[in-house]
Design a protein around this motif. Structure first.
Motif, short mmCIF file in Angstrom:
data_model
loop_
_atom_site.label_atom_id
_atom_site.label_comp_id
_atom_site.label_asym_id
_atom_site.label_seq_id
_atom_site.Cartn_x
_atom_site.Cartn_y
_atom_site.Cartn_z
N ASN A 59 -21.93 -1.58 -0.14
CA ASN A 59 -20.62 -1.01 -0.47
C ASN A 59 -19.52 -1.99 -0.06
O ASN A 59 -18.90 -1.86 1.00
CB ASN A 59 -20.44 0.35 0.22
CG ASN A 59 -19.25 1.12 -0.32
OD1 ASN A 59 -18.32 0.55 -0.87
ND2 ASN A 59 -19.27 2.43 -0.16
N TYR B 68 -14.60 8.61 4.24
CA TYR B 68 -13.51 8.78 3.27
C TYR B 68 -14.02 8.51 1.86
O TYR B 68 -15.04 7.85 1.65
CB TYR B 68 -12.35 7.81 3.60
CG TYR B 68 -12.82 6.43 3.94
CD1 TYR B 68 -13.22 5.54 2.94
CD2 TYR B 68 -12.94 6.02 5.26
CE1 TYR B 68 -13.70 4.28 3.25
CE2 TYR B 68 -13.42 4.76 5.58
CZ TYR B 68 -13.81 3.90 4.57
OH TYR B 68 -14.30 2.67 4.88
N GLY B 69 -13.27 9.05 0.92
CA GLY B 69 -13.53 8.78 -0.49
C GLY B 69 -12.23 8.81 -1.25
O GLY B 69 -11.32 9.58 -0.92
N VAL B 70 -12.13 7.95 -2.27
CA VAL B 70 -10.91 7.86 -3.09
C VAL B 70 -11.30 8.08 -4.55
O VAL B 70 -12.31 7.53 -5.02
CB VAL B 70 -10.23 6.48 -2.90
CG1 VAL B 70 -9.07 6.29 -3.86
CG2 VAL B 70 -9.77 6.32 -1.45
N ALA C 193 -7.56 3.82 0.41
CA ALA C 193 -8.58 3.99 1.45
C ALA C 193 -8.15 3.33 2.76
O ALA C 193 -8.39 3.87 3.84
CB ALA C 193 -9.92 3.43 0.99
N SER C 194 -7.51 2.19 2.65
CA SER C 194 -7.04 1.51 3.86
C SER C 194 -6.01 2.37 4.60
O SER C 194 -6.03 2.44 5.84
CB SER C 194 -6.42 0.15 3.50
OG SER C 194 -7.37 -0.65 2.82
N GLY D 273 -16.54 -2.50 -1.19
CA GLY D 273 -15.20 -1.93 -1.07
C GLY D 273 -15.00 -1.30 0.29
O GLY D 273 -14.01 -1.58 0.99
N SER D 274 -15.94 -0.45 0.71
CA SER D 274 -15.80 0.21 2.01
C SER D 274 -15.85 -0.79 3.14
O SER D 274 -15.09 -0.69 4.11
CB SER D 274 -16.89 1.28 2.18
OG SER D 274 -16.60 2.08 3.30
N ALA E 234 -14.82 -3.84 3.06
CA ALA E 234 -13.52 -4.52 3.09
C ALA E 234 -12.47 -3.64 3.76
O ALA E 234 -11.62 -4.14 4.52
CB ALA E 234 -13.09 -4.89 1.67
N VAL E 235 -12.53 -2.35 3.47
CA VAL E 235 -11.58 -1.41 4.10
C VAL E 235 -11.77 -1.41 5.61
O VAL E 235 -10.81 -1.48 6.39
CB VAL E 235 -11.77 0.00 3.51
CG1 VAL E 235 -10.98 1.04 4.30
CG2 VAL E 235 -11.37 0.02 2.03
N THR F 67 -19.10 3.48 9.41
CA THR F 67 -20.30 2.89 8.79
C THR F 67 -20.17 2.92 7.27
O THR F 67 -19.36 3.66 6.71
CB THR F 67 -21.57 3.69 9.18
OG1 THR F 67 -21.50 4.98 8.58
CG2 THR F 67 -21.70 3.82 10.69
N ARG G 108 -8.05 3.88 -7.05
CA ARG G 108 -8.68 2.80 -6.27
C ARG G 108 -7.97 1.45 -6.43
O ARG G 108 -7.21 1.25 -7.35
CB ARG G 108 -10.16 2.67 -6.67
CG ARG G 108 -10.94 3.86 -6.16
CD ARG G 108 -12.41 3.76 -6.49
NE ARG G 108 -13.03 5.04 -6.13
CZ ARG G 108 -14.24 5.42 -6.52
NH1 ARG G 108 -14.98 4.62 -7.29
NH2 ARG G 108 -14.72 6.59 -6.16
N ARG G 109 -8.28 0.56 -5.53
CA ARG G 109 -7.78 -0.82 -5.50
C ARG G 109 -6.26 -0.87 -5.35
O ARG G 109 -5.61 -1.78 -5.82
CB ARG G 109 -8.21 -1.61 -6.74
CG ARG G 109 -9.70 -1.55 -7.03
CD ARG G 109 -10.57 -2.08 -5.90
NE ARG G 109 -10.43 -3.48 -5.62
CZ ARG G 109 -11.32 -4.42 -5.95
NH1 ARG G 109 -12.43 -4.08 -6.56
NH2 ARG G 109 -11.13 -5.67 -5.62
N ARG G 110 -5.70 0.11 -4.67
CA ARG G 110 -4.26 0.12 -4.40
C ARG G 110 -3.98 0.27 -2.91
O ARG G 110 -2.84 0.52 -2.52
CB ARG G 110 -3.58 1.28 -5.12
CG ARG G 110 -3.74 1.30 -6.61
CD ARG G 110 -2.79 2.35 -7.18
NE ARG G 110 -3.36 3.02 -8.32
CZ ARG G 110 -2.87 4.16 -8.84
NH1 ARG G 110 -1.83 4.74 -8.27
NH2 ARG G 110 -3.42 4.71 -9.89
N GLY G 111 -5.03 0.25 -2.10
CA GLY G 111 -4.84 0.37 -0.66
C GLY G 111 -4.91 1.80 -0.14
O GLY G 111 -4.61 2.04 1.04
N ARG H 156 0.85 -1.20 0.00
CA ARG H 156 0.00 0.00 0.00
C ARG H 156 0.88 1.24 0.00
O ARG H 156 1.90 1.27 0.69
CB ARG H 156 -0.92 0.00 1.22
CG ARG H 156 -1.89 -1.15 1.17
CD ARG H 156 -2.77 -1.22 2.39
NE ARG H 156 -3.75 -2.29 2.20
CZ ARG H 156 -4.37 -2.92 3.16
NH1 ARG H 156 -4.14 -2.60 4.42
NH2 ARG H 156 -5.23 -3.86 2.89
#
Ligand SMILES: CC(C)(COP(=O)(O)OP(=O)(O)OC[C@H]1O[C@@H](n2cnc3c(N)ncnc32)[C@H](O)[C@@H]1OP(=O)(O)O)[C@@H](O)C(=O)NCCC(=O)NCCS
Length: 190
Positions: A157, A117-119, A129-130, A159-160, A162-163, A152, A124-127, A14
């Protein structure tokens, strides 16, 4: 507390993410990001409340200053809590944003949560948001003596979710919280 800057180091594939205030010279880029996320019904740029001004007439300087005020608990509409609204930079570019609500009111406790949060799609899909969530949890823990954060997301969602689960989030539904997935996420000790 004024708006902080925090470097979240790269970890296990990441990227390093810098959480920092939005910059004076960044208006066009920030508005471009806002337009991208608006297509997904997500508000990338949240407008601060500035006494005597309507949000659509705020200059960028007023917008920046308004968020500085809210971080210090100033000019908050009734019932609103102090919040850190920060840009997330990855690879030297504006990649996302985060809002760290330092306290919880009834709506945040059950629905909105401490952290939002928002990316941007291109990052995206690169870590990213994590990394943003990890930094936001650190900032919350530095500002408040709490051991967990409410985070929440919409139930669909993936993706969120999973984060959130990746940060150790444990489901913590509330009886009247239908329509929203709610988690308690550990906040690192100071
Ligand atoms: C949801 C969002 C924040 C994810 O951002 P991101 O930077 O792509 O997330 P990450 O790269 O950190 O992903 C973390 C994990 O989630 C998974 N993931 C991310 N997006 C996913 C998706 N759309 N579907 C399924 N899994 C997803 C990744 O595979 C990753 O898992 P891994 O660590 O095992 O590989 C981003 O898509 C976004 O900004 N969406 C619009 C705004 C939004 O929904 N904000 C959250 C409001 S609650």
């Amino acid at each position: 507390m004024s708006l902080p800057t925090l470097r979240v180091p790269a970890v296990s594939g990441r990227p390093e993410v810098l959480l920092r205030p939005f910059a004076v010279e960044e208006e066009a880029e920030a508005r471009a990001a806002h337009a991208e996320l608006a297509a997904e019904n997500f508000d990338f740029l949240l407008d601060p409340y500035v006494p005597g001004r309507r949000s659509e007439e705020l200059s960028w300087a007023e917008w920046l200053h308004g968020h500085e005020r809210h971080a210090e608990g100033l000019d908050l509409p009734r019932g609103h809590v102090p919040a850190l609204f920060l840009a997330a930079e990855a690879h030297g570019q504006l990649a996302g944003r985060v809002s760290v609500r330092l306290d919880l009111n009834a709506w945040l406790e059950t629905f909105g949560g401490n952290i939002g949060y928002g990316v941007r799609p291109a990052f995206r899909r690169r870590g990213v948001a994590s990394q943003i969530l990890a930094g936001a949890l650190q900032l919350l823990g530095e500002a408040r003596d709490v051991t967990s954060a409410v985070v929440t997301c919409d139930p669909e969602n993936r993706g969120s979710e999973a984060v959130i689960r990746g940060a150790g989030g444990a489901p913590a539904p509330v009886p009247d919280g239908e329509g929203r997935s709610r988690f308690l996420v550990p906040v690192p000790a100071r």
